[in-house]
Design an enzyme around this catalytic site. Structure first.
Site, PDB file in Angstrom:
ATOM      1  CG  ASP A   1      10.250   9.665   5.095  1.00 24.73           C
ATOM      2  OD1 ASP A   1       9.023   9.809   5.280  1.00 24.73           O
ATOM      3  OD2 ASP A   1      10.766   9.598   3.973  1.00 24.73           O
TER       4      ASP A   1
ATOM      5  CG  LEU B   1      -1.958  -1.128   1.271  1.00 28.52           C
ATOM      6  CD1 LEU B   1      -2.725  -1.103   2.590  1.00 28.52           C
ATOM      7  CD2 LEU B   1      -2.918  -1.037   0.088  1.00 28.52           C
TER       8      LEU B   1
ATOM      9  CG  LEU C   1      -5.767   2.617   1.495  1.00 28.29           C
ATOM     10  CD1 LEU C   1      -5.934   3.098   2.934  1.00 28.29           C
ATOM     11  CD2 LEU C   1      -6.368   1.231   1.318  1.00 28.29           C
TER      12      LEU C   1
END
Length: 310
Positions: free
Chosen positions: A204, A180, A226
């Site tokens: 990050d 994903l 998604l």
């Protein structure tokens, strides 16, 4: 020598001490001032009400305890009876969700600790979900494992989770993997119960943009994002925290509707608005200073994880 009444004469010191007991005088035959009398009466009243104050403190403590219990019940969506949802109500899903912890060397220790809290949140939410998934942690080691050992020693006793030091490609067959990532051109329409969906365990601040997508392509495994853009418009970037992705999938399994799942989980501070099917009408969601997934929520999830260890 007896006086005219036949009683023994008291010494000046004895008479002074007797008067001090009545509050009229102090040792040394000195009369109490108004301030001293007031102070003495206050002290006596304080001593007399000691038990009453103790009882009041006990009642306030009990009241605060009940308030905390009620708040926790509301947060968990429990009924007025105050009972936890029986385990029999949960219907486990065959869907597998993996958190890929192989980015350890790309994060600062402060970001590793944030990831640790996000994982705790995933664990806590899955434990109380109506359709809990099969939860995996892979490539666990380095700074993350050190943080878990130091801050959360009981993680080794977590239930209903599979924790591996191996890479996810060694745990699940490649054909069943779907990474994903918001950089993928593919969009998830329906969740395939036979697939294992991978969430990149990386905090990050966008310093390594697209790295999970590139790694998925290098390994030759499936990838997708998604359907966020189809249902939600946000002021901020589409990259979501690990626990947000995890919770959205749990919400979708429960509600069967992507839009409801997104708005159940997404932090309101992202300024999300619902997009209609024709992409024209939008319903604004009120912004807030602090929404789901903030540090306070993660701390609550940390406590849930700790309770599960016992």
């Amino acid at each position: 020598m007896a006086d005219v009444s036949g009683e023994t004469s008291a010494s000046p010191r004895q008479r002074s001490e007797c008067r001090s007991e009545t509050g009229d005088a102090v040792p040394g035959n000195q009369t109490l001032s108004k301030r001293q009398k007031k102070k003495l009466l206050k002290q006596q009243k304080w001593e007399e009400e000691r038990e009453l104050r103790k009882q009041r403190r006990k009642e306030r403590k009990q009241q605060r305890k009940l308030q905390r219990q009620n708040t926790q019940q509301e947060n968990r969506g429990e009924g007025p009876s105050g009972r936890k949802r029986p385990c029999t109500e949960a219907t486990p899903s065959s869907l597998r969700l993996l958190v890929d912890c192989s980015f350890d060397d790309l994060m600062l220790i402060k970001d590793v600790r944030k990831l640790h809290k996000q994982i705790q949140r995933c664990y806590a939410e899955n434990r109380r979900a109506s359709h809990p998934v099969q939860f995996y942690l892979t490539s666990l080691g380095g700074q993350l494992k050190q943080s878990m050992d130091e801050k959360d020693k009981g993680w080794v006793n977590w239930k209903d989770i599979t924790i591996k030091a191996e890479h996810y490609s060694e745990v699940v067959v490649k054909d069943e993997l779907v990474y994903l990532t918001s950089d993928s051109p593919n969009v998830v329409e329906e969740l395939d119960q036979k697939k294992a969906y991978v969430i990149g365990g990386l905090v990050d601040h966008n310093h390594h943009k697209g790295i999970s997508y590139e790694r998925a392509k290098e390994l030759g495994i499936g990838h997708a994002q998604l359907p966020l853009s189809s249902f939600v418009k946000m002021n901020s970037r589409k990259v979501l925290a690990v626990n947000h992705v995890f919770e959205i999938i749990l919400a979708y399994l429960e509600k069967g509707n992507w839009q409801e799942a997104f708005f159940t989980v997404l932090p309101q501070r992202k300024g999300a608005v619902a997009v209609s099917q024709d992409g024209t009408n939008r319903q604004e969601i009120q912004d807030d200073d602090e929404g789901p997934g903030t540090d306070s929520d993660l701390d609550a999830a940390e406590q849930t994880a700790i309770r599960d260890q016992n």
